[in-house]
Design a protein around this motif. Structure first.
Motif, short mmCIF file in Angstrom:
data_model
loop_
_atom_site.label_atom_id
_atom_site.label_comp_id
_atom_site.label_asym_id
_atom_site.label_seq_id
_atom_site.Cartn_x
_atom_site.Cartn_y
_atom_site.Cartn_z
N MET A 1 0.81 -1.20 0.00
CA MET A 1 0.00 0.00 0.00
C MET A 1 0.85 1.26 0.00
SD MET A 1 -2.98 -0.79 -0.36
CE MET A 1 -4.52 -0.24 0.26
N GLU A 2 2.08 1.15 0.45
CA GLU A 2 2.94 2.34 0.48
C GLU A 2 3.29 2.80 -0.94
OE1 GLU A 2 4.25 -0.55 2.10
OE2 GLU A 2 3.16 -0.09 3.93
N VAL A 3 3.21 1.87 -1.90
CA VAL A 3 3.56 2.22 -3.26
C VAL A 3 2.53 3.18 -3.87
CG1 VAL A 3 2.41 0.30 -4.42
CG2 VAL A 3 4.50 1.23 -5.38
N LEU A 4 1.29 3.14 -3.35
CA LEU A 4 0.27 4.06 -3.86
C LEU A 4 0.61 5.51 -3.56
CD1 LEU A 4 -3.03 2.15 -3.03
CD2 LEU A 4 -1.92 2.44 -5.24
N VAL A 5 1.36 5.75 -2.51
CA VAL A 5 1.78 7.10 -2.17
C VAL A 5 2.66 7.67 -3.28
CG1 VAL A 5 3.08 8.48 -0.50
CG2 VAL A 5 1.59 6.64 0.30
N ILE A 6 3.35 6.81 -4.00
CA ILE A 6 4.22 7.25 -5.10
C ILE A 6 3.46 7.21 -6.43
CG2 ILE A 6 6.30 6.68 -6.42
CD1 ILE A 6 7.46 5.59 -3.79
N LEU A 7 2.68 6.15 -6.64
CA LEU A 7 2.05 5.96 -7.95
C LEU A 7 0.90 6.93 -8.23
CD1 LEU A 7 1.98 2.08 -8.29
CD2 LEU A 7 3.50 3.72 -9.39
N VAL A 8 0.12 7.27 -7.24
CA VAL A 8 -1.01 8.18 -7.47
C VAL A 8 -0.52 9.58 -7.85
CG1 VAL A 8 -2.98 9.31 -6.38
CG2 VAL A 8 -2.66 6.85 -6.11
N PRO A 9 0.40 10.19 -7.11
CA PRO A 9 0.91 11.50 -7.55
C PRO A 9 1.64 11.42 -8.89
CG PRO A 9 1.44 11.17 -5.25
CD PRO A 9 0.91 9.87 -5.77
N LEU A 10 2.34 10.31 -9.14
CA LEU A 10 3.02 10.16 -10.42
C LEU A 10 2.01 10.09 -11.56
CD1 LEU A 10 5.72 9.72 -11.89
CD2 LEU A 10 5.36 7.27 -11.57
N ALA A 11 0.92 9.36 -11.39
CA ALA A 11 -0.12 9.28 -12.42
C ALA A 11 -0.77 10.64 -12.63
CB ALA A 11 -1.15 8.23 -12.02
N LEU A 12 -1.03 11.36 -11.56
CA LEU A 12 -1.62 12.70 -11.70
C LEU A 12 -0.67 13.65 -12.41
CD1 LEU A 12 -3.36 13.08 -8.22
CD2 LEU A 12 -4.44 12.71 -10.45
N ALA A 13 0.62 13.55 -12.10
CA ALA A 13 1.60 14.41 -12.75
C ALA A 13 1.71 14.09 -14.23
CB ALA A 13 2.96 14.26 -12.07
N LEU A 14 1.71 12.81 -14.60
CA LEU A 14 1.79 12.45 -16.01
C LEU A 14 0.53 12.87 -16.76
CD1 LEU A 14 3.44 8.92 -15.88
CD2 LEU A 14 4.43 11.05 -16.73
N GLY A 15 -0.62 12.77 -16.11
CA GLY A 15 -1.85 13.26 -16.72
C GLY A 15 -1.81 14.75 -16.95
N LEU A 16 -1.28 15.49 -16.00
CA LEU A 16 -1.15 16.94 -16.14
C LEU A 16 -0.18 17.29 -17.26
CD1 LEU A 16 -1.89 19.73 -15.05
CD2 LEU A 16 0.06 19.54 -13.50
N VAL A 17 0.91 16.56 -17.38
CA VAL A 17 1.86 16.81 -18.48
C VAL A 17 1.18 16.55 -19.83
CG1 VAL A 17 3.97 15.93 -19.56
CG2 VAL A 17 3.94 16.40 -17.12
N GLY A 18 0.41 15.47 -19.93
CA GLY A 18 -0.31 15.18 -21.17
C GLY A 18 -1.33 16.26 -21.51
N LEU A 19 -2.04 16.74 -20.50
CA LEU A 19 -3.02 17.81 -20.72
C LEU A 19 -2.34 19.09 -21.17
CD1 LEU A 19 -5.95 18.82 -20.52
CD2 LEU A 19 -5.45 19.42 -18.14
N LEU A 20 -1.23 19.42 -20.55
CA LEU A 20 -0.50 20.63 -20.94
C LEU A 20 0.05 20.52 -22.37
CD1 LEU A 20 1.39 21.49 -17.64
CD2 LEU A 20 -0.59 22.66 -18.63
N ALA A 21 0.52 19.33 -22.74
CA ALA A 21 1.02 19.13 -24.10
C ALA A 21 -0.12 19.27 -25.11
CB ALA A 21 1.67 17.76 -24.22
N PHE A 22 -1.30 18.75 -24.78
CA PHE A 22 -2.44 18.88 -25.68
C PHE A 22 -2.86 20.34 -25.81
CE2 PHE A 22 -7.11 19.04 -26.08
CZ PHE A 22 -7.21 18.56 -27.38
N LEU A 23 -2.92 21.07 -24.71
CA LEU A 23 -3.30 22.48 -24.76
C LEU A 23 -2.28 23.29 -25.55
CD1 LEU A 23 -4.71 22.98 -21.16
CD2 LEU A 23 -5.98 22.74 -23.30
N TRP A 24 -1.00 22.96 -25.40
CA TRP A 24 0.04 23.65 -26.15
C TRP A 24 -0.15 23.40 -27.65
CZ3 TRP A 24 3.78 21.32 -29.24
CH2 TRP A 24 4.69 22.19 -29.81
#
Length: 61
Positions: A1-24
């Motif tokens: 369960m400790e791995v979720l502390v790393i994976l959830v923010p990482l997934a959110l960050a990658l989603g944000l990067v993808g959204l920013l690339a699309f908007l650009w």
């Protein structure tokens, strides 16, 4: 369960990067001409050549 502390923010960050690339890409005009590239791919590079005009032979009278 400790791995979720790393994976959830990482997934959110990658989603944000993808959204920013699309908007650009929207802002830079990547989607302005959707049909142009398709037509350029199948269009002839050179115009069709017309046959040379027939030479008129002088008639003997």
């Amino acid at each position: 369960m400790e791995v979720l502390v790393i994976l959830v923010p990482l997934a959110l960050a990658l989603g944000l990067v993808g959204l920013l690339a699309f908007l650009w890409s929207l802002k830079s005009g990547q989607y302005d001409d959707l049909d142009g590239a398709a037509w350029r791919a199948i269009a002839d590079d050179e115009p069709a050549r017309e046959p040379p005009p027939a030479e008129a032979k002088p008639s003997k009278a």
